[in-house]
Design a protein around this motif. Structure first.
Motif, short mmCIF file in Angstrom:
data_model
loop_
_atom_site.label_atom_id
_atom_site.label_comp_id
_atom_site.label_asym_id
_atom_site.label_seq_id
_atom_site.Cartn_x
_atom_site.Cartn_y
_atom_site.Cartn_z
N LEU A 196 0.82 -1.21 0.00
CA LEU A 196 0.00 0.00 0.00
C LEU A 196 0.85 1.26 0.00
O LEU A 196 0.42 2.31 -0.48
N ASN A 197 2.07 1.18 0.53
CA ASN A 197 2.96 2.34 0.54
C ASN A 197 3.40 2.73 -0.86
O ASN A 197 3.86 3.86 -1.07
N GLU A 198 3.27 1.84 -1.82
CA GLU A 198 3.69 2.11 -3.19
C GLU A 198 2.62 2.90 -3.95
O GLU A 198 2.90 3.42 -5.03
N LEU A 199 1.42 3.00 -3.42
CA LEU A 199 0.33 3.69 -4.11
C LEU A 199 0.45 5.20 -3.96
O LEU A 199 0.86 5.70 -2.92
N ASP A 200 0.09 5.92 -5.03
CA ASP A 200 0.08 7.38 -4.99
C ASP A 200 -1.28 7.82 -4.45
O ASP A 200 -2.31 7.67 -5.10
N THR A 201 -1.30 8.37 -3.26
CA THR A 201 -2.55 8.77 -2.61
C THR A 201 -2.62 10.28 -2.40
O THR A 201 -3.33 10.74 -1.52
N THR A 202 -1.90 11.03 -3.20
CA THR A 202 -1.86 12.48 -3.00
C THR A 202 -3.21 13.15 -3.20
O THR A 202 -3.54 14.11 -2.52
N ASP A 203 -4.03 12.68 -4.14
CA ASP A 203 -5.33 13.30 -4.41
C ASP A 203 -6.49 12.52 -3.79
O ASP A 203 -7.64 12.74 -4.15
N VAL A 204 -6.20 11.62 -2.88
CA VAL A 204 -7.25 10.81 -2.26
C VAL A 204 -7.54 11.38 -0.88
O VAL A 204 -6.65 11.52 -0.04
N GLU A 205 -8.82 11.72 -0.66
CA GLU A 205 -9.21 12.27 0.64
C GLU A 205 -9.34 11.14 1.67
O GLU A 205 -9.81 10.06 1.34
N PRO A 206 -8.93 11.39 2.90
CA PRO A 206 -9.08 10.37 3.94
C PRO A 206 -10.56 10.08 4.20
O PRO A 206 -11.40 10.98 4.13
N THR A 207 -10.88 8.84 4.45
CA THR A 207 -12.25 8.45 4.75
C THR A 207 -12.27 7.54 5.96
O THR A 207 -11.27 6.93 6.32
N THR A 208 -13.43 7.48 6.59
CA THR A 208 -13.61 6.55 7.70
C THR A 208 -14.40 5.33 7.27
O THR A 208 -14.47 4.35 7.99
N HIS A 209 -15.00 5.42 6.08
CA HIS A 209 -15.82 4.32 5.58
C HIS A 209 -15.77 4.34 4.07
O HIS A 209 -15.69 5.41 3.46
N VAL A 210 -15.83 3.19 3.44
CA VAL A 210 -15.72 3.13 1.99
C VAL A 210 -16.98 3.63 1.29
O VAL A 210 -16.92 4.05 0.14
N LEU A 211 -18.11 3.61 1.97
CA LEU A 211 -19.36 4.08 1.38
C LEU A 211 -19.72 5.44 1.95
O LEU A 211 -19.37 5.77 3.08
N ASP A 212 -20.46 6.22 1.17
CA ASP A 212 -20.91 7.53 1.62
C ASP A 212 -22.16 7.32 2.49
O ASP A 212 -23.27 7.18 1.98
N ILE A 213 -21.97 7.27 3.79
CA ILE A 213 -23.07 6.97 4.71
C ILE A 213 -23.60 8.27 5.30
O ILE A 213 -22.84 9.13 5.74
N LYS A 214 -24.90 8.39 5.31
CA LYS A 214 -25.57 9.56 5.90
C LYS A 214 -26.21 9.15 7.20
O LYS A 214 -26.52 7.99 7.44
N ASN A 215 -26.47 10.13 8.04
CA ASN A 215 -27.15 9.89 9.29
C ASN A 215 -28.59 9.47 8.99
O ASN A 215 -29.33 10.19 8.33
N VAL A 216 -28.99 8.30 9.45
CA VAL A 216 -30.32 7.77 9.14
C VAL A 216 -31.30 7.93 10.30
O VAL A 216 -32.38 7.35 10.27
N LEU A 217 -30.94 8.71 11.29
CA LEU A 217 -31.83 8.91 12.42
C LEU A 217 -32.90 9.94 12.09
O LEU A 217 -32.69 10.84 11.26
N ARG A 218 -34.03 9.82 12.74
CA ARG A 218 -35.10 10.79 12.49
C ARG A 218 -34.71 12.14 13.07
O ARG A 218 -33.86 12.25 13.94
N LYS A 219 -35.38 13.17 12.59
CA LYS A 219 -35.14 14.51 13.10
C LYS A 219 -35.66 14.58 14.53
O LYS A 219 -36.73 14.05 14.85
#
Length: 96
Positions: free
Chosen positions: A42-65
């Protein structure tokens, strides 16, 4: 292979309170070295334009208002209390 020694494997096993044999220590040394070597790719990969993430999917808050709504009254909540005083539940004291 990455440099991981049998003594390091034994030390980690000791910290984890695992009793491993010499044969298991050799096996784990080989396996862990392979895992570390693979992860180092993984150190060989160019990650300069990759934003850090905590999850691979774009998860939204699913709780009610959070909105206030009518709920049960204090009297309704207290009607089945075995012991109450001044609108509060009375329980046996646990402090000595």
């Amino acid at each position: 292979m990455a440099d991981i020694s049998k003594d390091q494997v034994k030390h980690v096993a000791h910290l984890a309170r695992l009793d491993i044999t010499e044969q298991e220590a050799e096996m784990f040394t080989d396996q862990l070295s392979s895992i570390i070597t693979y992860a180092e790719q993984l150190n060989e990969l160019d990650t300069t334009d990759v934003e850090p993430t905590t999850h691979v999917l774009d998860i939204k808050n699913v709780l009610r208002k959070d909105e206030p709504k009518k709920w049960i009254t204090q009297e309704e909540a207290m009607k089945n209390a075995p012991d109450q005083k001044d609108g509060q539940y009375r329980v046996p004291s646990i402090l000595e």
